[in-house]
Design a protein around this motif. Structure first.
Motif, PDB file in Angstrom:
ATOM      1  N   ARG A  72       0.807  -1.215   0.000  1.00 27.23           N
ATOM      2  CA  ARG A  72       0.000   0.000   0.000  1.00 27.23           C
ATOM      3  C   ARG A  72       0.844   1.271   0.000  1.00 27.23           C
ATOM      4  O   ARG A  72       0.473   2.267   0.591  1.00 27.23           O
ATOM      5  CB  ARG A  72      -0.937   0.002   1.182  1.00 27.23           C
ATOM      6  N   LEU A  73       1.984   1.201  -0.664  1.00 30.07           N
ATOM      7  CA  LEU A  73       2.793   2.393  -0.808  1.00 30.07           C
ATOM      8  C   LEU A  73       3.454   2.393  -2.179  1.00 30.07           C
ATOM      9  O   LEU A  73       3.586   1.361  -2.824  1.00 30.07           O
ATOM     10  CB  LEU A  73       3.845   2.499   0.311  1.00 30.07           C
ATOM     11  N   ASP A  74       3.822   3.557  -2.615  1.00 29.26           N
ATOM     12  CA  ASP A  74       4.462   3.729  -3.910  1.00 29.26           C
ATOM     13  C   ASP A  74       5.968   3.579  -3.709  1.00 29.26           C
ATOM     14  O   ASP A  74       6.621   4.454  -3.150  1.00 29.26           O
ATOM     15  CB  ASP A  74       4.113   5.094  -4.485  1.00 29.26           C
ATOM     16  N   ARG A  75       6.507   2.475  -4.158  1.00 28.80           N
ATOM     17  CA  ARG A  75       7.929   2.205  -3.923  1.00 28.80           C
ATOM     18  C   ARG A  75       8.840   3.140  -4.697  1.00 28.80           C
ATOM     19  O   ARG A  75      10.021   3.230  -4.400  1.00 28.80           O
ATOM     20  CB  ARG A  75       8.237   0.752  -4.251  1.00 28.80           C
ATOM     21  N   SER A  76       8.310   3.846  -5.676  1.00 31.71           N
ATOM     22  CA  SER A  76       9.139   4.812  -6.396  1.00 31.71           C
ATOM     23  C   SER A  76       9.489   6.009  -5.502  1.00 31.71           C
ATOM     24  O   SER A  76      10.422   6.745  -5.796  1.00 31.71           O
ATOM     25  CB  SER A  76       8.431   5.286  -7.666  1.00 31.71           C
ATOM     26  N   LEU A  77       8.756   6.200  -4.428  1.00 29.11           N
ATOM     27  CA  LEU A  77       9.045   7.288  -3.499  1.00 29.11           C
ATOM     28  C   LEU A  77      10.159   6.940  -2.517  1.00 29.11           C
ATOM     29  O   LEU A  77      10.660   7.820  -1.823  1.00 29.11           O
ATOM     30  CB  LEU A  77       7.783   7.648  -2.703  1.00 29.11           C
ATOM     31  N   LEU A  78      10.564   5.678  -2.452  1.00 28.93           N
ATOM     32  CA  LEU A  78      11.595   5.251  -1.514  1.00 28.93           C
ATOM     33  C   LEU A  78      12.976   5.602  -2.052  1.00 28.93           C
ATOM     34  O   LEU A  78      13.272   5.375  -3.222  1.00 28.93           O
ATOM     35  CB  LEU A  78      11.508   3.747  -1.269  1.00 28.93           C
ATOM     36  N   ASP A  79      13.829   6.133  -1.201  1.00 29.69           N
ATOM     37  CA  ASP A  79      15.209   6.393  -1.589  1.00 29.69           C
ATOM     38  C   ASP A  79      16.002   5.098  -1.642  1.00 29.69           C
ATOM     39  O   ASP A  79      16.809   4.889  -2.539  1.00 29.69           O
ATOM     40  CB  ASP A  79      15.878   7.358  -0.604  1.00 29.69           C
ATOM     41  N   ALA A  80      15.796   4.240  -0.665  1.00 29.42           N
ATOM     42  CA  ALA A  80      16.461   2.937  -0.603  1.00 29.42           C
ATOM     43  C   ALA A  80      15.435   1.917  -0.151  1.00 29.42           C
ATOM     44  O   ALA A  80      14.661   2.169   0.764  1.00 29.42           O
ATOM     45  CB  ALA A  80      17.623   2.969   0.378  1.00 29.42           C
ATOM     46  N   ASP A  81      15.417   0.773  -0.802  1.00 30.15           N
ATOM     47  CA  ASP A  81      14.467  -0.290  -0.464  1.00 30.15           C
ATOM     48  C   ASP A  81      15.247  -1.470   0.095  1.00 30.15           C
ATOM     49  O   ASP A  81      15.525  -2.439  -0.592  1.00 30.15           O
ATOM     50  CB  ASP A  81      13.671  -0.676  -1.704  1.00 30.15           C
ATOM     51  N   GLU A  82      15.619  -1.374   1.367  1.00 26.47           N
ATOM     52  CA  GLU A  82      16.441  -2.395   1.987  1.00 26.47           C
ATOM     53  C   GLU A  82      15.692  -3.707   2.196  1.00 26.47           C
ATOM     54  O   GLU A  82      16.293  -4.774   2.205  1.00 26.47           O
ATOM     55  CB  GLU A  82      16.992  -1.886   3.309  1.00 26.47           C
ATOM     56  N   LEU A  83      14.378  -3.649   2.361  1.00 20.45           N
ATOM     57  CA  LEU A  83      13.621  -4.876   2.559  1.00 20.45           C
ATOM     58  C   LEU A  83      13.522  -5.692   1.277  1.00 20.45           C
ATOM     59  O   LEU A  83      13.513  -6.915   1.324  1.00 20.45           O
ATOM     60  CB  LEU A  83      12.225  -4.559   3.094  1.00 20.45           C
ATOM     61  N   GLU A  89      15.859  -5.846  -0.944  1.00 21.56           N
ATOM     62  CA  GLU A  89      17.171  -6.451  -1.129  1.00 21.56           C
ATOM     63  C   GLU A  89      17.307  -7.717  -0.288  1.00 21.56           C
ATOM     64  O   GLU A  89      18.042  -8.633  -0.636  1.00 21.56           O
ATOM     65  CB  GLU A  89      18.265  -5.446  -0.747  1.00 21.56           C
ATOM     66  N   ARG A  90      16.588  -7.790   0.831  1.00 19.95           N
ATOM     67  CA  ARG A  90      16.628  -8.966   1.706  1.00 19.95           C
ATOM     68  C   ARG A  90      15.593 -10.014   1.329  1.00 19.95           C
ATOM     69  O   ARG A  90      15.489 -11.042   1.957  1.00 19.95           O
ATOM     70  CB  ARG A  90      16.380  -8.559   3.146  1.00 19.95           C
ATOM     71  N   GLY A  91      14.777  -9.707   0.353  1.00 13.79           N
ATOM     72  CA  GLY A  91      13.746 -10.652  -0.059  1.00 13.79           C
ATOM     73  C   GLY A  91      12.525 -10.633   0.845  1.00 13.79           C
ATOM     74  O   GLY A  91      11.797 -11.606   0.913  1.00 13.79           O
ATOM     75  N   GLN A  92      12.274  -9.523   1.542  1.00 15.32           N
ATOM     76  CA  GLN A  92      11.134  -9.426   2.434  1.00 15.32           C
ATOM     77  C   GLN A  92      10.039  -8.547   1.843  1.00 15.32           C
ATOM     78  O   GLN A  92       9.208  -8.019   2.562  1.00 15.32           O
ATOM     79  CB  GLN A  92      11.558  -8.847   3.779  1.00 15.32           C
TER      80      GLN A  92
END
Length: 117
Positions: A95-106, A108-111
């Motif tokens: 329920r969020l726009d991932r394009s707004l994230l600076d870094a998507d660490e979750l 990268e961890r497969g979560q």
């Protein structure tokens, strides 16, 4: 000294109320879950702490100060945890726009969660 403390207390009460109002307006007006989470925690916590400081400056008795301190500790302990859980739930449900994230660490961890919303 008492008059100065009363005026400082009144100023803290007004400032805290304004910050709490800004937090409430932000929760209603911001478009996505992460922005709302920010509005629900940062200005709201500072607003509550200012309100508590204003109350402490006005009351000035030890039992009242102890209760105000307890409320402040619980507020500081619970608001960041609640924000973390809300952010994690929004991320996992998509329920969020991932394009707004600076870094998507979750991711990268497969979560990662659901679809981009």
């Amino acid at each position: 000294m008492g008059v100065i403390a009363d005026w400082l207390g009144a100023a803290c009460l007004v400032a805290g109320a304004v910050l709490a109002l800004a937090a409430g307006i932000g929760v209603l007006r911001f478009p996505d879950a992460l922005s709302r989470m920010h509005a629900a925690t940062k200005p709201q916590v500072l607003g509550v702490l200012l309100l508590l400081l204003g109350i402490a400056l006005r009351l000035r008795t030890m039992p009242d100060l102890g209760m105000v301190l307890l409320v402040a500790i619980f507020q500081l302990a619970t608001a960041p945890v609640a924000a973390q859980m809300i952010g994690r739930a929004a991320y996992r449900s998509g329920r969020l726009d991932r394009s707004l994230l600076d870094a998507d660490e979750l991711a990268e961890r497969g979560q990662g969660g659901g679809q981009v919303g």
